[in-house]
Design an enzyme around this catalytic site. Sequence first.
Site, short mmCIF file in Angstrom:
data_model
loop_
_atom_site.label_atom_id
_atom_site.label_comp_id
_atom_site.label_asym_id
_atom_site.label_seq_id
_atom_site.Cartn_x
_atom_site.Cartn_y
_atom_site.Cartn_z
N LYS A 171 -22.41 8.99 -32.91
CA LYS A 171 -22.68 7.73 -33.31
C LYS A 171 -22.04 7.15 -34.74
O LYS A 171 -21.43 6.11 -34.78
CB LYS A 171 -24.31 7.59 -33.32
CG LYS A 171 -24.84 6.32 -34.13
CD LYS A 171 -24.64 4.82 -33.26
CE LYS A 171 -24.95 3.70 -33.85
NZ LYS A 171 -24.56 2.75 -33.45
N LYS A 239 -24.77 1.61 -44.73
CA LYS A 239 -25.44 2.95 -45.02
C LYS A 239 -24.84 4.03 -43.96
O LYS A 239 -24.50 5.29 -44.28
CB LYS A 239 -27.05 2.79 -44.48
CG LYS A 239 -27.70 4.10 -44.18
CD LYS A 239 -27.82 4.31 -42.51
CE LYS A 239 -28.49 3.35 -41.70
NZ LYS A 239 -28.56 3.96 -40.29
#
Length: 284
Positions: A171, A239
């Site tokens: 991911k 993030k």
Amino acid sequence: MYKIGWIGLGKMGEPMCRQLIGAGYPVVVYNRSKGKEEALKVLGAVVASSPASLMQQADVIFLMVSDDQAVSGIFNGEQGLLQAKTTGKLLINMSTVSPSISKVLAPLCKQQGNNYLDAPVSGSVKQAEERQLVIMAGGDETTFERAKPILEKLGKLVMRVGPTGAGNATKLAMNILLAFYTQGLAEAVIFAKRHDIRTEDFMALVNISAMGSPFIKMKGDAIMENNYRAAFALKHLAKDLRLAKSEGLATPLGEVAFRTFQQAEPAFGEDDIIAVIRQLNPAQ
Ligand code: NAP
């Protein structure tokens, strides 16, 4: 039929949980701040008072929350998942978090008598609403096979990519590419505009060319409509790039994208990722 526990009713968690209710699973939900459960209660969901209580009530527990800190609190808190005295549960963490936290949590779940799978998703709110997510999982094969039929209710492709943490690493790699696409589109639009090329014309050409894609079309439309409302909040991509950097991202484009999105976060963190164009060109 398994009883589902769902933790995290944000932009992604809510429509994903809705899919499982729609598929006929009995569902118990928990969200940190109260109120977000109401719409799901109407559909039959039961509301748990804490993660530990949710775990007592469910067989398969999903997490879809912001980041490592949120996941850690949900597992390790006073009323956290690791406090529940239950065995035989399957915990599926779909949040985009570090491979490291999954590698810490999976053995702790095992000790507790439960199994952990990391299974983050590619796709945004629209894909969540249309069961078109792409799901990449990390964990042992038996755990994956148990999770797969439920995950198939959420997405168009569910793939095991390796052991614990492999889903998270995959991911992050996908979001590195997402950051490049986003910044690349923004910079190309800015350049064209500086040369008095209308964005409408430029995007019409890009969209029909080999570089066109559903993503470029969607974000090009957002630029033209001046619509920066978050589907995927820029703070989350900032993030993810921090996570990628701490997991070894050190390539030329990676360094640039990391810096750009960190710089954009204070002003545009709550906006969509394509708001990075405003960071790169305040006149936009
Ligand atoms: P979001 O709308 O910001 O929702 C975040 C959720 O996490 C909320 O339920 C929030 O609870 C909860 N949360 C945050 N901090 C917490 C804490 N300390 N303790 C407990 N709960 C906490 O985020 P989202 O867009 O749904 O994204 C969720 C995850 O999916 C993220 O990891 C994101 O990177 C990933 N993701 C998002 C997209 C997208 O397009 N949006 C696409 C793919 C993956 P409250 O309601 O109390 O704030």
